[in-house]
Structures are given as structure tokens and as C-alpha cells.
Motif scaffolding. Structure first.
Motif, mmCIF file in Angstrom:
data_model
loop_
_atom_site.group_PDB
_atom_site.id
_atom_site.type_symbol
_atom_site.label_atom_id
_atom_site.label_comp_id
_atom_site.label_asym_id
_atom_site.label_seq_id
_atom_site.Cartn_x
_atom_site.Cartn_y
_atom_site.Cartn_z
ATOM 1 N N GLU A 1 -5.219 -8.745 -4.398
ATOM 2 C CA GLU A 1 -4.391 -8.204 -4.361
ATOM 3 C C GLU A 1 -4.516 -6.531 -4.381
ATOM 4 N N CYS A 2 -4.642 -6.566 -6.182
ATOM 5 C CA CYS A 2 -4.676 -4.618 -6.233
ATOM 6 C C CYS A 2 -6.158 -3.907 -6.028
ATOM 7 N N VAL B 1 0.647 -1.242 -0.212
ATOM 8 C CA VAL B 1 0.015 0.230 -0.001
ATOM 9 C C VAL B 1 0.890 1.485 0.260
ATOM 10 N N ALA C 1 -4.991 -4.207 -2.328
ATOM 11 C CA ALA C 1 -3.796 -2.210 -2.323
ATOM 12 C C ALA C 1 -4.892 -1.308 -1.884
ATOM 13 N N LEU D 1 -0.550 -6.830 2.765
ATOM 14 C CA LEU D 1 -1.344 -6.925 1.541
ATOM 15 C C LEU D 1 -1.597 -8.414 1.451
#
Length: 821
Positions: free
Chosen positions: A375-376, A343, A379, A562
Motif C-alpha cells: 500500500e505504501c 493518496v 501510494a 489504493l
């Protein structure tokens, strides 16, 4: 840097009239945190400024110095600015010159980096500027000179920019030690840290503090900017595996065309080269798009930076080489290709766009595969909640300490007791044990027990009064030629046969090429023609099937935060509605075929396929920890008679395949593998030898550069391997082996994170035996063949990435027919 004037009354602003008039003439007022820095300076406080990108951090660091020097600027160095990037120091220099010139201030500002001509460096010793902008490496070099005591005697302030990017690294250890020396030379010198993203505030304050104690540093916060607009690129067919996100290249090109200036961030240099080529091939509108990464020649990078500054580019494909600091207000879009891995890192990159507090930073994430979608999204949720991540600064390393001690000896003799007190005033070394200090000093003196017989390692002379001095001028010369903590893989210069040097690529890659082979570098397709001495000669080539350089050390670490967020997302179906339909369907199918990995468990699946037996573990501990785990698992499986054939690892998952099925999964993943198995593997591991080589270079045991020559990477590696074996046998507690083991806790092997994962897994392993590959296992199996390590089984059993594997996992179910229970 400043905000618009909303009140004509600026009587309470603690600035001289010339400053007030300068701000007022532009309709501006300083930010409150900038004024607070002036007040803190007048009180003699050390400060950490935490302010968003575009919030005027840099000016806050210099404003107090400019005020103090405005009326009377005595000769001598007043303020030292430390930047993690040479380019950032140059950019800050340009930005400072404008207000200084327009206000007519009698202040001289200069830079001092590795690019500074020798004549200018010599002049700066005799006639230093009032404000000097430099880097940790150049500061370490300046401190090694006899003139350091006079050069820094009148120093009033040290400003450390992007402090979060230095703390916890070896460059940060080096800088903290240098600042401890500066405070000994100039006890009244105060410290200022500047940062936009701070995950561990107290730890950063401790790193910055003159005594290593957090409460000695005040935090001054800048006002928040407009919340960033971050989204995931939609409308694409998402790959099951892969990390380059080339499937999104057309969409990226469209976004560049719609925006003013776009920075396209990637996570590796190889990805930068491939993506740039892909975008360039579809650049029908001839948009000015450039490439920027650390292996390109300095001149090429500077041209790109200058073009960005004057608004001559529409887009640039860049690695972390553009993560920090340089102020390009014209950038209005950041695209992150692939998962951001953290992040804080994503926020840093997003901050390159909309470099104003009243303008929202705009960013689009383009995941490279289905796991990266998770993961995106995690984030983005972290950005929305401002959940900064990353590891806190770790204790200072012994190899850096060894380099620093020799540097101080080059400047002046020292008493070991006084030096120990000085070093333990540096935050990273506040808890340094006296025995460790003495051992490092002994190593610097003569190499230590196993190496003291060699004359070349005698670098210090102990005088009768117990003080130490450098052994001779040759030691000083060689030390100064090798100062620094940035260790890159051995590289070879790449030069056009009839043209300039384009940059450098890893030596091992070039050594694998035959004359006539082609590869992509610097945005060009090149043909390797051969060597001239130590330079690779190339020429322009034609074609579309190049070999691609695989840069070592390019992957970014996957943060624990994350990792935990992805695990929680997998275990919580209520959050899947924010995912693309392809991904949510994939997860629902996994739930139906097998089970989802829970946040507090280790899910392991096993299944047969094509005559082999597969074991897939969803560890989410990061690629480096998984690579080490794979090495240890195959050793254990070999002993147990399972006949391991190989393994492959990603940030999320590890897959191992073998001749016979694993019958006792719990025993295989017992944390006792961190004992003898780990020690045996570390003794013979090439990764450990590489880690030792880096520590040996930093500590000065192996010198890359000598007067009149520079060792090749092969020579350095050969020397390091020989010494590593000698020390392991004859001096196993040598400080460089201790430094190597400390480095192994993170970095390439990430032993500490692996140990933590195994500890948490004990008693919480869920083993599912399946009759076929599960949907969640498909991405990792598609990676097989790209990187493998084999045991004593067959050495040519690779799985081809094909539609058959996906069809097997889906089991013939088509979109819309998936059972929901």
C-alpha cells in the motif's frame, strides 16, 4: 505565501500602490493566482483556487478583500472565512495581522469559534469586524439568531479554506446550507474555495456554487511546487501483521534527531499514545517531542501548536488533528507510520513539511506489516503521478437538513416553498425531492407519524397563512445548545487527582477499568482511581504494562484507488523489484504455493488447520465493508450448517473459520446476501443502532445537552435504542431511518462498497483448496484473537500468533531457496 521578485516591473499588477510597495520592500511579487483572484473579484466571479501547500492559497483568498477595504473600510462584515479547524482560524488571524499592520490598513479581523468568550460574541453582533474567521458550527449558530439578517446584510465574500475536507461530509452539508442562507440575505455575496488536493474538481465546484452547478465557479490554479521526496523506510525486519509499526520506532527516533522539526503522523489515537511512549523511552538525548490528538485537552493541544510555531519542538506524534492547514515553515520531515490509506491524504500530510514552493516536501513511510508495504508503494506511485483519490461528494443528508430547518426557524418564520427553493440552491441538495423535503419538515414540526403524540417533539407551529415559526423560546435554547454535526463516542473527562483535566477518553473504555488499573493517555502512564460524578480521577503510575485506550472511529478509510493499485501490483511481478526482498520473496512463495489474486477476480482460499476449516477471501474492499461481510457470511454459514466459529477482517482480507468446510463458495458469496440477509442483520446490528443514534442527535431528536445538564453517553444510547425500535415497528419509512440507511452506504458498514465488490465478483471467483495456510493468508490469521465474532460453534477457539504459523506457510523453505516457477 509569495515568490521572490524576478522582475522590477510590476506595473501590470492589479494592486493599489500601498500593496505594491509592501511587496517590493521585501523583494517579493505576488503569485499569478493571487493576482488572478483580485481580477476575478472585480468581475464578481465565484472561484475555486487549487494551489499546492506553501503556494499562497490563504493570501489569495483574502487579497481581494484587503484591496477592497484598503481605501475605505465601511462598518459591517465584509468577508467571512470558514475553516474546518478552530486552530487554523487562529493561525490565519495571526498571519493576516502582519500585512494589515505593516501597511496600516483600516481593517479589523477577529475570530468567532466555540472558544470565543460570550462577551465578545455579543459585541460582534452589534459591531462586527470587517473580516470574521469562523467554523461551520459557529456559522450555523450565528444564522440561528434574529440578528443574522442584519449581521450578514452587507456580506461581500465567503472564503472556504480546505474545501475538499468539508465537501461530502455532514459538516460540508451544514456549511452548504448556511451559504445558501447567506446568499438569500446578501445576494451579491461571492464564494471562494481554497484547496491543495482536489480529486473531483467538478463535484467540488458544484458543492461550492451558489446554484449547485459546477460551471458557475471558475478554477484558478496555482503554480506547482518542487516534487515531494517520498520513500519507504528500509533496513527493517518487516512484521507479518500488526498496524502500529512499533518495529520502526528506533529508526523514527534517529530521523527526528537528524532533522530540524518532524511530524510523525499515525492513523489512530491509540497508536499515537503507544508510539509516543515507545519513542520517549528511547529518547536518550532528551529531544523535545510532543503528542497531539483530538482527545487531549484543548489547552494541551494549544501548547503543542504554540511550541511548534516558535520552533521549540524537534518532533510531534500526531493524528489527523494536524492534517490541515496550520503553517509551520520549520517542518522539514513528515513520517507516516503505517499505511496512509489514500493518496490525497498522504499528499495533505506531506504538505506539512517544506511549506515553501521552492523547498521539496520530504516524507518517509514506515509500513506496519507486509501488506502495508504494498500500500505504501502504491501510494508513493500515486503521489508521483498526482493521482488524487477519495470519494466524490455524496448528496446531502436528511438529518443535517432537519437541524438546519429548525435553526432557520429560530431566526425568523419561513414559507416552505421559499425555503425549498433556497435549500435546493445548495449543491448537496440540488436534487432533493420535494416529498423528502416535506417529510423532513413534518419531522421538524412534530416528530412525524410515530412521535407526534409526544409534546417534546412539537418544535414548529404552522400559521394560518401556511408559514412556520418556532414553537417557543425553550425550543430555541435547546437547539442552539446542540448545533453541530460532529458526533463523537460518549466520552469521560480524565483529571489528575491533584491537577488539571488531561482530556477525554471513550466512556466504554473507562467503564471497563477497575480502580488500580493503568492506562496510557496524554503521553503519561496513569492509574485509574475512580469516579467523581462524571469525571474519571487518575494519578501518575509506574510500570510498563498498561491497558491502552482503544478509541472508536479512529481508523481511516482505505480508498478504492489504493485498493485497485495494490491488486494490480500483486498481479504484476514486474513491479515487485521495487519491494523489499522480504516482501517480494513472500509474494513469490504465494505464487508457487497457491495463486495471486487478480485485479478482476475474487480469490478465495480454503484449508484445514488445527481441527478447524478456514476460508480466506482477498476482497480489498476496506475494513468496514469486510466487517459487514463477515457478519453476513457467518449468518449464511450458520444456515448452511457449516458451523461458523468466527471471522477477522483487515483492509485487504477477510478470514472465516468453521467446524465444517465450505463446499459451495459461489453460493456463499452470491450478491443476494445484500437482500434479506442484509436487512435482517441491519435490523439487529449494534452498528446500525449506533448509526441511528448519530443521525438522531444531529436531527435534534435526542439532545445531548439541556439547560443545566448534559446527558451521559449511556443515557443517550438507551434513548436512541428505544426510539429506533419504535420507529422500525411503527414508522419504518421515518426520515431518520432513511438517514440511517443513507449513512450505512458508507461509514461504519460501507454497504455500497460491499455491494459493488460482490457484484464485480459474480462469475469471477477463483477458489483454491489448499492443504495448509498460504503465505498471503498468514497476516490475517495472525490477527485472530484481536477481534472476533462468533456463531453457534465453540466460543473459545483462538489461534495464537506464533512462529509455527509462519513456518507452516513457508514449508521449511529458507531465504534464497524459493523456486521461481
Amino acid at each position: 505565501m509569495i515568490s521572490r521578485d524576478t522582475s522590477p516591473d510590476n506595473s501590470d499588477i492589479p494592486l493599489p500602490a500601498v500593496f505594491k510597495e509592501w511587496f517590493a520592500a521585501r523583494g517579493w511579487v505576488p503569485h499569478p493566482h493571487q493576482l488572478e483572484m483580485v481580477r476575478a473579484a472585480r468581475k464578481g466571479l465565484d472561484s475555486l483556487v487549487i494551489a499546492p501547500t506553501g503556494g499562497g492559497k490563504t493570501l489569495s483568498g483574502f487579497l481581494a478583500s484587503m484591496v477592497e477595504l484598503a481605501d475605505n473600510a465601511p462598518a459591517g462584515l465584509h468577508t467571512l472565512y470558514i475553516s474546518p479547524l478552530k486552530a487554523l482560524a487562529v493561525d490565519i488571524h495571526r498571519n493576516l495581522e502582519t500585512p494589515i499592520s505593516e501597511m496600516g490598513l483600516p481593517i479589523r479581523v477577529e475570530t468567532r469559534t466555540g472558544d470565543t468568550p460570550q462577551s465578545k460574541r455579543a459585541r460582534q453582533k452589534e459591531d462586527p469586524p470587517h473580516i470574521l474567521l469562523t467554523t461551520p458550527e459557529s456559522l450555523a449558530l450565528m444564522i440561528s439568531y434574529e440578528e443574522a439578517w442584519t449581521l450578514f446584510a452587507g456580506l461581500k465574500r465567503v472564503v472556504v479554506d480546505e474545501a475538499h475536507a468539508l465537501a461530502g461530509t455532514k459538516r460540508g452539508d451544514q456549511l452548504a446550507l448556511c451559504m445558501a442562507r447567506l446568499n438569500r440575505i446578501a445576494p451579491e455575496c461571492r464564494r471562494v474555495g481554497l484547496s491543495a488536493t482536489v480529486a473531483h474538481e467538478d463535484a467540488l465546484r458544484g458543492w461550492l456554487a451558489p446554484n449547485g452547478k459546477p460551471d458557475g465557479v471558475d478554477i484558478i490554479r496555482g503554480g506547482g511546487g518542487v516534487r515531494a521526496e517520498v520513500s519507504i523506510m528500509d533496513g527493517m525486519d518487516l512484521p507479518w501483521s500488526g498496524h502500529y509499526a512499533l518495529h520502526a520506532a528506533e529508526r523514527v527516533y534517529q530521523e527526528i534527531g537528524k532533522s530540524g522539526v518532524t511530524i510523525v503522523f499515525v492513523n489512530t489515537r491509540a497508536q499515537a499514545e503507544v508510539l509516543f511512549q515507545t519513542i520517549w523511552k528511547i529518547n536518550d538525548d532528551n529531544l523535545p517531542i510532543a503528542l497531539h490528538h483530538g482527545s487531549l485537552a484543548v489547552e494541551q493541544r494549544r501548547k503543542v501548536e504554540a511550541a511548534m510555531s516558535r520552533g521549540a519542538l524537534r518532533g510531534v506524534v500526531a493524528t489527523s488533528s494536524l492534517d490541515l492547514g496550520i503553517d509551520w515553515a520549520a517542518v522539514d520531515l513528515v513520517i507516516q507510520m503505517g499505511a496512509p490509506k489514500g493518496v490525497s491524504r498522504l499528499l495533505q500530510r506531506i504538505g506539512r513539511a517544506g511549506h515553501r514552493l521552492d523547498t521539496p516536501s520530504r516524507a518517509i513511510l514506515a509500513p506496519g506489516n507486509r501488506f502495508e508495504v504494498l500500500e505504501c508503494l502504491a501510494a508513493i506511485e500515486g503521489v508521483d503521478a498526482m493521482r488524487l483519490d477519495g470519494d466524490p461528494p455524496r448528496p446531502g443528508t436528511l438529518d443535517v437538513l432537519a437541524q438546519h430547518i429548525l435553526g432557520l426557524a429560530c431566526s425568523a418564520p419561513f414559507n416552505p416553498n421559499d425555503l425549498y427553493d433556497e435549500i435546493t440552491s445548495a449543491g448537496p441538495y440540488a436534487d432533493l425531492d420535494r416529498q423528502d423535503f416535506d417529510d423532513v419538515l413534518r419531522y421538524v414540526e412534530d416528530g412525524g407519524y410515530a412521535l407526534r403524540a409526544y409534546e417534546k417533539f412539537k418544535r414548529l407551529f404552522r400559521k394560518a397563512n401556511g408559514s412556520y415559526e418556532v414553537a417557543g423560546p425553550k425550543v430555541i435554547q435547546r437547539h442552539r445548545m446542540n448545533i453541530g454535526t460532529i458526533i463523537q463516542e460518549p466520552t469521560v473527562k480524565v483529571r489528575l487527582r491533584r491537577g488539571p483535566v488531561l482530556g477525554e477518553v471513550e466512556e466504554y473504555f473507562i467503564n471497563g477499568l477497575e480502580p488500580g488499573d493503568t492506562f496510557v493517555f496524554g503521553g503519561r502512564l496513569l492509574r485509574f482511581d475512580g469516579f467523581r460524578e462524571t469525571t474519571a480521577l487518575v494519578s501518575e503510575a509506574k510500570g510498563d504494562a498498561p491497558k491502552i485506550p482503544a478509541y472508536m472511529g479512529g481508523r481511516l478509510p482505505f480508498t478504492t484507488f489504493l485498493s485497485d493499485q495494490v491488486r494490480e501490483m500483486l498481479a504484476d511481478p514486474s513491479r515487485w523489484n521495487r519491494l523489499p526482498e522480504q516482501v517480494s520473496e513472500w509474494l513469490r512463495l504465494q505464487q508457487w504455493r497457491s495463486v495471486m489474486p487478480g485485479p478482476d477476480q475474487l480469490l478465495i482460499e480454503s484449508f484445514p488447520r488445527h481441527g478447524k476449516n478456514y476460508l480466506v477471501a482477498y476482497c480489498f474492499a476496506g475494513r468496514n465493508a469486510h466487517q459487514t461481510l463477515g457478519m453476513l457470511l457467518t449468518r449464511r454459514m450458520e444456515r448452511a450448517g457449516y458451523g461458523p466459529l468466527g471471522f477477522v477482517a483487515s483492509d485487504y482480507v477477510i478470514a472465516v473459520w468453521s467446524v465444517r468446510p465450505v463446499t459451495d463458495v459461489a453460493a456463499l458469496f452470491d450478491e443476494d446476501m445484500m437482500g434479506d440477509d442484509l436487512e435482517a442483520w441491519m435490523d439487529e446490528s449494534s452498528l446500525m443502532k449506533r448509526t441511528f443514534r448519530n443521525a438522531a442527535i444531529i436531527a435534534g431528536l435526542i439532545e445531548r445537552r439541556l439547560p443545566g445538564q448534559e446527558k451521559t453517553g449511556r443515557q443517550v444510547t438507551f434513548s436512541a435504542d428505544l426510539i429506533y425500535d419504535v420507529l422500525r415497528e411503527h414508522d419504518p419509512d421515518h426520515i431518520l431511518l432513511r438517514a440511517t440507511r443513507m449513512d450505512a452506504a458508507s461509514g461504519l458498514t460501507d454497504v455500497a462498497r460491499l455491494a459493488e465488490m460482490l457484484h464485480k465478483a459474480q462469475g469471477r471467483i477463483t477458489h483454491r483448496r489448499l492443504d495448509r495456510v498460504s503465505p498471503l493468508a498468514v497476516p490475517i490469521l495472525l490477527e485472530i484473537g484481536k477481534e472476533s465474532v462468533y456463531g453457534s460453534g465453540m466460543d473459545d477457539l483462538l489461534i495464537e500468533a506464533s512462529d509455527d504459523l509462519i513456518e507452516e506457510a513457508m514449508g521449511g523453505i529458507v531465504h534464497g531457496e524459493l523456486p521461481l516457477s
